[in-house]
Design a protein around this motif. Sequence first.
Motif, short mmCIF file in Angstrom:
data_model
loop_
_atom_site.label_atom_id
_atom_site.label_comp_id
_atom_site.label_asym_id
_atom_site.label_seq_id
_atom_site.Cartn_x
_atom_site.Cartn_y
_atom_site.Cartn_z
N GLY A 29 15.78 64.85 -36.46
CA GLY A 29 15.08 66.13 -36.46
C GLY A 29 14.37 66.38 -37.78
N VAL A 30 15.06 66.11 -38.89
CA VAL A 30 14.44 66.26 -40.21
C VAL A 30 13.34 65.22 -40.40
N ALA A 31 13.61 63.98 -39.97
CA ALA A 31 12.62 62.92 -40.13
C ALA A 31 11.33 63.25 -39.38
N LEU A 32 11.46 63.77 -38.16
CA LEU A 32 10.28 64.12 -37.37
C LEU A 32 9.47 65.20 -38.08
N HIS A 33 10.16 66.20 -38.61
CA HIS A 33 9.50 67.29 -39.33
C HIS A 33 8.84 66.76 -40.61
N ALA A 34 9.56 65.95 -41.38
CA ALA A 34 9.06 65.48 -42.67
C ALA A 34 7.94 64.46 -42.52
N VAL A 35 8.12 63.50 -41.61
CA VAL A 35 7.08 62.49 -41.39
C VAL A 35 5.79 63.16 -40.96
N ASN A 36 5.91 64.18 -40.12
CA ASN A 36 4.73 64.91 -39.68
C ASN A 36 3.97 65.50 -40.86
N ILE A 37 4.71 66.04 -41.83
CA ILE A 37 4.07 66.62 -43.02
C ILE A 37 3.26 65.57 -43.77
N VAL A 60 12.74 58.80 -46.77
CA VAL A 60 12.19 57.89 -45.76
C VAL A 60 10.81 58.37 -45.33
N ALA A 61 10.67 59.66 -45.12
CA ALA A 61 9.38 60.21 -44.67
C ALA A 61 8.30 60.05 -45.73
N THR A 62 8.67 60.21 -47.01
CA THR A 62 7.69 60.09 -48.07
C THR A 62 7.12 58.67 -48.14
N LEU A 63 7.96 57.69 -47.83
CA LEU A 63 7.49 56.31 -47.85
C LEU A 63 6.80 55.93 -46.54
N GLY A 64 7.32 56.42 -45.41
CA GLY A 64 6.77 56.02 -44.13
C GLY A 64 5.59 56.84 -43.66
#
Length: 469
Positions: free
Chosen positions: A30-38, A156-160
């Motif tokens: 849930g956090v990854a989806l939100h963060a990667v989207n950003i 993870v989101a910042t890198l991906g």
Amino acid sequence: MTSTAAAPQASWRELFHGRNGLRSIALAGGVALHAVNIYIVTTILPTVIQEIGGLAYYAWNTTLFVVASIVGSAVSTRLIATMGPRQTYLLALAVFSLGAVGCALAPTMPVMLAARTVQGVSGGVLFALSYALIRVVFDSHLWPRAMALVSGMWGVATLGGPAIGGVFAQNGHWRLAFWVMLPAALLLALIVATQFRGKEAQDTATGRLPIASITLLVLSVLAISIASLSQSLAWNVGGIIIGLIIAALIARIDSRSCNKLLPSGAYSLSSQLGVIYAIMSLLVAGLTTEIFVPYFLQVIHGLTPLVAGYMTAAMAGGWTLASLYSATSDDTRAYRLIRISPVIVTVALTILAATIPISTWQNKEASIVVYCIALTCVGFGIGLSWPHLLTRVFAVAAAGEETLASASITTVQLYATALSAALAGVIVNGAGLANPGGVAGAQGAALALFASFSIASALAVLLSTRVKR
């Protein structure tokens, strides 16, 4: 409330074993989806504007998204109480997917902004749920590791995120970046639907939403965000003052309300909850300096956007590594890490203030190493204490306000981020980022920004002495 004293007996294997593993994937997802989207949107936005226009509204993609996320985070408590965690999570995923489709099909920037707002609300709910449900689905001795896992998704989101967005933007298919979020949302929905049955929040707060507090919170963020976009120092300061006045009004209204936005004691430094929230906010402030790091590295030191971007990502990487490392700590060691954490952040920001403005390094490779280490230490310092600060929010929450306290973690973090970003804008503008601009302006802005925010982390050092074992 259940004690966390059994933390030494916990293991990562237990967190990922059997049904716990699927639940961990759901909450972290849930956090990854939100963060990667950003980070995807940040990367593809210049390409989006080339196709559908709307340069004047560039910053509003972030402003509206953050404001909407705060609203989603704030209402998540009531949604959990009325619908239950499982249905709330599924609803949030459905609305998020709807927003993603709207962004993918957007013919104009106003449509994009509307869809981004929808994504922001649902993303805020997902973000808050991931923290709130840790207390519901895991035993207390697993909380620190679960907190570390969830917060580590930002690294993870910042890198991906930039990599995913960059691939689609470079090939002229930015709309596909939104479509690829749908399979991920569907997978999470399947896990939640099958693994969260029977899981209910442990307190059943009912009543009306704190509409007045939420509205004022939105107005406060908008006032500060709008002010930070202006080149006029008078407007900058005026917007900050208005935002802080509204924030003070929120504290006054919410502390006396029967339908609270934040749990009891959140606005007072005489309570443990207020101290913990203050430390969290001051540490988050240090991380928001990353907004301007790519600009400083490119203008002052001539680095390429790719190199500067991944050097900036060192902050989030450090946070992730430290969170995973510190999550294994017992209560005594966790207390020490809370004391050490802001010291590391303060030292790192001070080093950045002293070194990034220097453009005359004889050894360019050495300067890059210094910056990477300092940037990593900013995130690493925060990550050392973050899982334990969040766990203590659970522990000190008043009886019957556990879910409210869990969801409020996101509200506090998002609001601190918005406020800090606005203050950063005021500081760099006042220090000459745009006038005189160029290398000289960037050097003055870098010195002022990192030095100012090192003061915030120094205040966290003082407050950390008030955290009880």
